[in-house]
Design a protein around this motif. Sequence first.
Motif, PDB file in Angstrom:
ATOM      1  N   GLU A   1      86.337  77.805 103.764  1.00  0.00           N
ATOM      2  CA  GLU A   1      86.907  78.946 103.047  1.00  0.00           C
ATOM      3  C   GLU A   1      86.642  78.831 101.552  1.00  0.00           C
ATOM      4  O   GLU A   1      86.328  79.829 100.897  1.00  0.00           O
ATOM      5  CB  GLU A   1      88.410  79.039 103.316  1.00  0.00           C
ATOM      6  CG  GLU A   1      88.755  79.430 104.729  1.00  0.00           C
ATOM      7  CD  GLU A   1      90.228  79.288 105.048  1.00  0.00           C
ATOM      8  OE1 GLU A   1      91.026  78.999 104.132  1.00  0.00           O
ATOM      9  OE2 GLU A   1      90.577  79.471 106.227  1.00  0.00           O
ATOM     10  N   GLN A   2      86.757  77.636 101.020  1.00  0.00           N
ATOM     11  CA  GLN A   2      86.492  77.433  99.597  1.00  0.00           C
ATOM     12  C   GLN A   2      85.023  77.713  99.278  1.00  0.00           C
ATOM     13  O   GLN A   2      84.713  78.341  98.266  1.00  0.00           O
ATOM     14  CB  GLN A   2      86.862  76.011  99.183  1.00  0.00           C
ATOM     15  CG  GLN A   2      88.347  75.760  99.166  1.00  0.00           C
ATOM     16  CD  GLN A   2      88.636  74.304  98.861  1.00  0.00           C
ATOM     17  OE1 GLN A   2      88.391  73.432  99.681  1.00  0.00           O
ATOM     18  NE2 GLN A   2      89.147  74.053  97.673  1.00  0.00           N
ATOM     19  N   LEU A   3      84.128  77.259 100.143  1.00  0.00           N
ATOM     20  CA  LEU A   3      82.710  77.506  99.927  1.00  0.00           C
ATOM     21  C   LEU A   3      82.414  79.004 100.033  1.00  0.00           C
ATOM     22  O   LEU A   3      81.697  79.564  99.207  1.00  0.00           O
ATOM     23  CB  LEU A   3      81.860  76.719 100.927  1.00  0.00           C
ATOM     24  CG  LEU A   3      80.347  76.856 100.783  1.00  0.00           C
ATOM     25  CD1 LEU A   3      79.880  76.401  99.396  1.00  0.00           C
ATOM     26  CD2 LEU A   3      79.636  76.061 101.875  1.00  0.00           C
ATOM     27  N   ALA A   4      82.989  79.652 101.021  1.00  0.00           N
ATOM     28  CA  ALA A   4      82.764  81.091 101.205  1.00  0.00           C
ATOM     29  C   ALA A   4      83.268  81.891 100.009  1.00  0.00           C
ATOM     30  O   ALA A   4      82.708  82.941  99.675  1.00  0.00           O
ATOM     31  CB  ALA A   4      83.441  81.565 102.482  1.00  0.00           C
TER      32      ALA A   4
ATOM     33  N   ASP B   1      74.450  82.346  98.489  1.00  0.00           N
ATOM     34  CA  ASP B   1      74.293  82.659  99.910  1.00  0.00           C
ATOM     35  C   ASP B   1      73.364  81.688 100.626  1.00  0.00           C
ATOM     36  O   ASP B   1      73.659  81.239 101.734  1.00  0.00           O
ATOM     37  CB  ASP B   1      73.803  84.097 100.094  1.00  0.00           C
ATOM     38  CG  ASP B   1      74.832  85.119  99.643  1.00  0.00           C
ATOM     39  OD1 ASP B   1      76.039  84.817  99.717  1.00  0.00           O
ATOM     40  OD2 ASP B   1      74.434  86.218  99.209  1.00  0.00           O
ATOM     41  N   GLY B   2      72.244  81.339 100.003  1.00  0.00           N
ATOM     42  CA  GLY B   2      71.310  80.391 100.611  1.00  0.00           C
ATOM     43  C   GLY B   2      71.928  79.021 100.796  1.00  0.00           C
ATOM     44  O   GLY B   2      71.702  78.354 101.808  1.00  0.00           O
ATOM     45  N   VAL B   3      72.716  78.587  99.840  1.00  0.00           N
ATOM     46  CA  VAL B   3      73.396  77.299  99.919  1.00  0.00           C
ATOM     47  C   VAL B   3      74.414  77.322 101.054  1.00  0.00           C
ATOM     48  O   VAL B   3      74.481  76.398 101.871  1.00  0.00           O
ATOM     49  CB  VAL B   3      74.071  76.958  98.575  1.00  0.00           C
ATOM     50  CG1 VAL B   3      74.950  75.722  98.700  1.00  0.00           C
ATOM     51  CG2 VAL B   3      73.041  76.785  97.479  1.00  0.00           C
TER      52      VAL B   3
ATOM     53  N   ALA C   1      72.637  77.155 104.392  1.00  0.00           N
ATOM     54  CA  ALA C   1      72.083  75.824 104.656  1.00  0.00           C
ATOM     55  C   ALA C   1      73.176  74.838 105.074  1.00  0.00           C
ATOM     56  O   ALA C   1      72.986  74.049 105.999  1.00  0.00           O
ATOM     57  CB  ALA C   1      71.349  75.302 103.411  1.00  0.00           C
ATOM     58  N   VAL C   2      74.324  74.888 104.420  1.00  0.00           N
ATOM     59  CA  VAL C   2      75.443  74.016 104.782  1.00  0.00           C
ATOM     60  C   VAL C   2      75.928  74.355 106.187  1.00  0.00           C
ATOM     61  O   VAL C   2      76.197  73.463 106.996  1.00  0.00           O
ATOM     62  CB  VAL C   2      76.584  74.107 103.744  1.00  0.00           C
ATOM     63  CG1 VAL C   2      77.841  73.395 104.238  1.00  0.00           C
ATOM     64  CG2 VAL C   2      76.136  73.527 102.406  1.00  0.00           C
ATOM     65  N   GLU C   3      75.996  75.618 106.506  1.00  0.00           N
ATOM     66  CA  GLU C   3      76.420  76.046 107.847  1.00  0.00           C
ATOM     67  C   GLU C   3      75.443  75.557 108.920  1.00  0.00           C
ATOM     68  O   GLU C   3      75.857  75.055 109.964  1.00  0.00           O
ATOM     69  CB  GLU C   3      76.543  77.573 107.889  1.00  0.00           C
ATOM     70  CG  GLU C   3      77.088  78.106 109.188  1.00  0.00           C
ATOM     71  CD  GLU C   3      78.519  77.665 109.487  1.00  0.00           C
ATOM     72  OE1 GLU C   3      78.837  77.457 110.677  1.00  0.00           O
ATOM     73  OE2 GLU C   3      79.302  77.520 108.542  1.00  0.00           O
ATOM     74  N   ARG C   4      74.137  75.696 108.657  1.00  0.00           N
ATOM     75  CA  ARG C   4      73.127  75.238 109.627  1.00  0.00           C
ATOM     76  C   ARG C   4      73.213  73.726 109.835  1.00  0.00           C
ATOM     77  O   ARG C   4      73.152  73.251 110.971  1.00  0.00           O
ATOM     78  CB  ARG C   4      71.723  75.617 109.163  1.00  0.00           C
ATOM     79  CG  ARG C   4      71.336  77.049 109.429  1.00  0.00           C
ATOM     80  CD  ARG C   4      69.836  77.295 109.226  1.00  0.00           C
ATOM     81  NE  ARG C   4      69.323  76.759 107.980  1.00  0.00           N
ATOM     82  CZ  ARG C   4      69.301  77.417 106.823  1.00  0.00           C
ATOM     83  NH1 ARG C   4      69.772  78.641 106.759  1.00  0.00           N
ATOM     84  NH2 ARG C   4      68.795  76.849 105.741  1.00  0.00           N
TER      85      ARG C   4
ATOM     86  N   LEU D   1      68.009  72.874  97.722  1.00  0.00           N
ATOM     87  CA  LEU D   1      68.779  74.118  97.630  1.00  0.00           C
ATOM     88  C   LEU D   1      68.863  74.557  96.173  1.00  0.00           C
ATOM     89  O   LEU D   1      69.211  73.768  95.300  1.00  0.00           O
ATOM     90  CB  LEU D   1      70.178  73.917  98.204  1.00  0.00           C
ATOM     91  CG  LEU D   1      70.221  73.443  99.663  1.00  0.00           C
ATOM     92  CD1 LEU D   1      71.656  73.249 100.117  1.00  0.00           C
ATOM     93  CD2 LEU D   1      69.509  74.426 100.571  1.00  0.00           C
ATOM     94  N   ASP D   2      68.555  75.819  95.947  1.00  0.00           N
ATOM     95  CA  ASP D   2      68.539  76.381  94.602  1.00  0.00           C
ATOM     96  C   ASP D   2      69.909  76.933  94.236  1.00  0.00           C
ATOM     97  O   ASP D   2      70.492  77.726  94.986  1.00  0.00           O
ATOM     98  CB  ASP D   2      67.488  77.490  94.534  1.00  0.00           C
ATOM     99  CG  ASP D   2      67.355  78.067  93.144  1.00  0.00           C
ATOM    100  OD1 ASP D   2      67.393  77.292  92.171  1.00  0.00           O
ATOM    101  OD2 ASP D   2      67.215  79.300  93.030  1.00  0.00           O
ATOM    102  N   PHE D   3      70.402  76.519  93.093  1.00  0.00           N
ATOM    103  CA  PHE D   3      71.652  77.011  92.544  1.00  0.00           C
ATOM    104  C   PHE D   3      71.292  77.844  91.306  1.00  0.00           C
ATOM    105  O   PHE D   3      71.147  77.281  90.216  1.00  0.00           O
ATOM    106  CB  PHE D   3      72.578  75.855  92.156  1.00  0.00           C
ATOM    107  CG  PHE D   3      73.256  75.191  93.315  1.00  0.00           C
ATOM    108  CD1 PHE D   3      74.619  75.323  93.508  1.00  0.00           C
ATOM    109  CD2 PHE D   3      72.529  74.412  94.203  1.00  0.00           C
ATOM    110  CE1 PHE D   3      75.248  74.702  94.568  1.00  0.00           C
ATOM    111  CE2 PHE D   3      73.150  73.788  95.274  1.00  0.00           C
ATOM    112  CZ  PHE D   3      74.518  73.930  95.456  1.00  0.00           C
ATOM    113  N   PRO D   4      71.143  79.148  91.473  1.00  0.00           N
ATOM    114  CA  PRO D   4      70.713  79.973  90.337  1.00  0.00           C
ATOM    115  C   PRO D   4      71.805  80.144  89.297  1.00  0.00           C
ATOM    116  O   PRO D   4      73.000  80.051  89.598  1.00  0.00           O
ATOM    117  CB  PRO D   4      70.363  81.314  90.993  1.00  0.00           C
ATOM    118  CG  PRO D   4      71.178  81.351  92.238  1.00  0.00           C
ATOM    119  CD  PRO D   4      71.339  79.920  92.697  1.00  0.00           C
TER     120      PRO D   4
END
Length: 182
Positions: free
Chosen positions: A3-6, A12-14, A17-20, A172-175
């Motif tokens: 929930e905190q990540l969401a 979104d890409g990060v 990737a964490v979910e996968r 993973l890109d953090f823009p």
Amino acid sequence: GREQLAAMVRLDGVKEAVERLTARLSLERRRSMAGRPMAPACRNMAFSGPPGTGKSVVARLVAKIFREEGVGSGRFVEAGREQLIGSYLGQTSPKVADLFEKALGGVLFIDEAGALLNHRGDDVYATEAVNALVRHMELHPETVVIFATYPQEMEQLLSSNPGLSSRVAQVLDFPAYSDEEL
């Protein structure tokens, strides 16, 4: 943790990737419990982005999510150059081994990983640290290692050691955030 990540803006890409990775680790655990083990996936990641984009926060959340999903110990160990590199030659490898022991089954987060770069080619301590990290990543696949630094430094770090780049599953890109997003 999820929930905190969401709730974090963008990334979104990060998040995907964490979910996968979490789903893959959960599948590995269930198959192992059923007596049908599968080859473990490479779990290590690199977080690349400018300062203030949430790399450290997400690394902490990854450890929390893994624990909540039963695919990790929940241990989170954060280290920088000063925790990795010894004062004299030969002291670095035991320091790296100690960090892996503390993070066993959880997440070892290498913040400001660009500090391990050997810009002039004469930093034997940084070379020793990277070599030790590669060795322990191979010996302890149950521990997720997350490297975080700026984009250009991440490319240089991963290309500095072929063993390192082959043990990092994804970058993973953090823009940077826009004014509106902030």
